[in-house]
Design a protein around this motif. Structure first.
Motif: not given
Length: 282
Positions: A28-32, A147-149, A238-240
Motif C-alpha cells: 500500500q505505501k512507502e515507509y522510507i 505522508p499526513e500532517n 514530512p519525515f522523522v
C-alpha cells in the motif's frame, strides 16, 4: 547499483552507495523518506566510525591528529554485495588507502538486511582487522516517511520513564538537558520539539519506539542492542528519523583522544562487534 529483497509482505531496496536503505514498501505505501534534497537528501545512512560531530572535526590517536566530518565516511562509500537470498542481503566495506588517511585502523563493516514477516532487520557487524585495539562508534539514521500532517503523528515509548535528553550546541553535546512530558508514554509530534536540532537520549529504558498515525500504530523501531537514541527532523519536513546509536557527538570539554571519547566502543584485535535494530510495519 540497487539490490532489492522481499517476502510476501514487504519489499526493501538498498543502494550499494553507503549500503543505504532507500525504500521499504508493503502493498500500500512507502515507509522510507524519499530523499528530496529540498529537506534532506538521505534516506537511512549508516554512521561509522563516528556518530555525530567531533570538536573541530578533529580527533587524536596516539597523539596524531586526524580529520573526520559529521557521522564519518561509511555513508559516502561504495559497499560490495557479498551475499544475497530472496529476503536478505549482506553488504561489506573494507578499509583501504582512502579510509586509512582518515581513520588509521583496518576493519570490515558489514550490513545485513533481512525481511521477516512485517519487519526489516538491519544488523551491523564490525570486524577489527588491525593489529591494535580499534575505537569506533556506529549508528543508524532511518528516516520514516510521514505522508499526513506532521501533527497527526505521535511517539509511544515502550516504557514509562523520565525522557531526559541532552541539547546540542554548535552540533556538540551540551550539559543542558530537558525532559519530554508524556501522557501514557505518548508524546504528540510537533516541529517545535526539534527547534534546537536533534533530541539526544544518552540512555533509555525503552528498547522500542512506536510512531502512531492518527492514534493508530504505524511503524515500530526496535533497538534493544543500542544504548543511545537520537530523534530528528527538519522544519516542515514530512519525515522523522529514529536513530539507534552507539556513541554521539563530542562534548565541548572533549580532549580529542578517540580512545577517551564519551560513548566510544573499543574492539580488541581480531574481534567482531554485532548489533541490530528493526523497522516493523504495523
Amino acid at each position: 547499483m540497487i539490490t532489492t529483497i522481499s517476502n510476501s509482505t514487504l519489499k526493501a531496496s538498498i543502494n550499494h552507495a553507503g549500503a543505504e536503505l532507500i525504500s521499504l514498501k508493503d502493498n500500500q505505501k512507502e515507509y522510507i523518506w524519499e530523499g528530496n534534497p529540498e529537506f534532506w537528501g538521505k534516506h537511512s545512512p549508516v554512521l561509522f566510525p563516528i556518530v555525530g560531530t567531533l570538536k573541530n572535526n578533529t580527533y587524536k590517536v596516539h597523539e596524531k591528529e586526524y580529520q573526520l566530518t559529521r557521522h564519518g565516511f561509511a555513508r559516502d562509500m561504495e559497499f560490495q554485495l557479498i551475499e544475497k537470498t530472496g529476503n536478505s542481503a549482506v553488504f561489506s566495506l573494507e578499509s583501504n588507502e582512502e579510509t586509512l588517511k582518515k581513520y588509521p585502523f583496518e576493519f570490515e563493516l558489514q550490513l545485513v538486511y533481512t525481511i521477516e514477516n512485517t519487519s526489516l532487520n538491519i544488523e551491523y557487524i564490525v570486524i577489527n582487522r588491525s593489529e591494535k585495539k580499534m575505537p569506533f562508534s556506529i549508528g543508524a539514521h532511518p528516516a520514516i516517511a510521514l505522508p499526513e500532517n506532521f501533527e497527526n503523528y505521535a511517539f509511544k515509548f515502550e516504557k514509562h520513564e523520565s525522557l531526559k535528553y541532552n541539547l546540542l550546541e554548535n552540533d556538540l553535546i551540551s550539559n543542558k538537558t530537558e525532559t519530554l512530558k508524556t501522557v501514557n508514554n505518548v508524546i504528540p509530534l510537533s516541529y517545535k520539539l526539534f527547534e534546537n536540532d536533534a533530541l539526544v537520549f544518552k540512555t533509555l529504558e525503552s528498547t522500542s519506539l512506536t510512531i502512531l498515525e492518527n492514534s493508530k500504530p504505524y511503524v515500530q523501531v526496535d533497538f534493544e542492542d543500542f544504548p543511545s537514541l537520537g530523534i530528528w527532523t527538519k522544519d516542515q519536513a514530512p519525515f522523522v528519523c529514529i536513530e539507534p546509536w552507539f556513541g554521539y557527538s563530542d562534548t565541548a570539554e572533549n580532549s580529542g583522544d578517540l580512545f577517551k571519547k564519551e560513548g566510544i566502543l573499543i574492539l580488541d584485535i581480531d574481534q567482531s562487534f554485532h548489533s541490530k535494530f528493526s523497522i516493523k510495519i504495523l
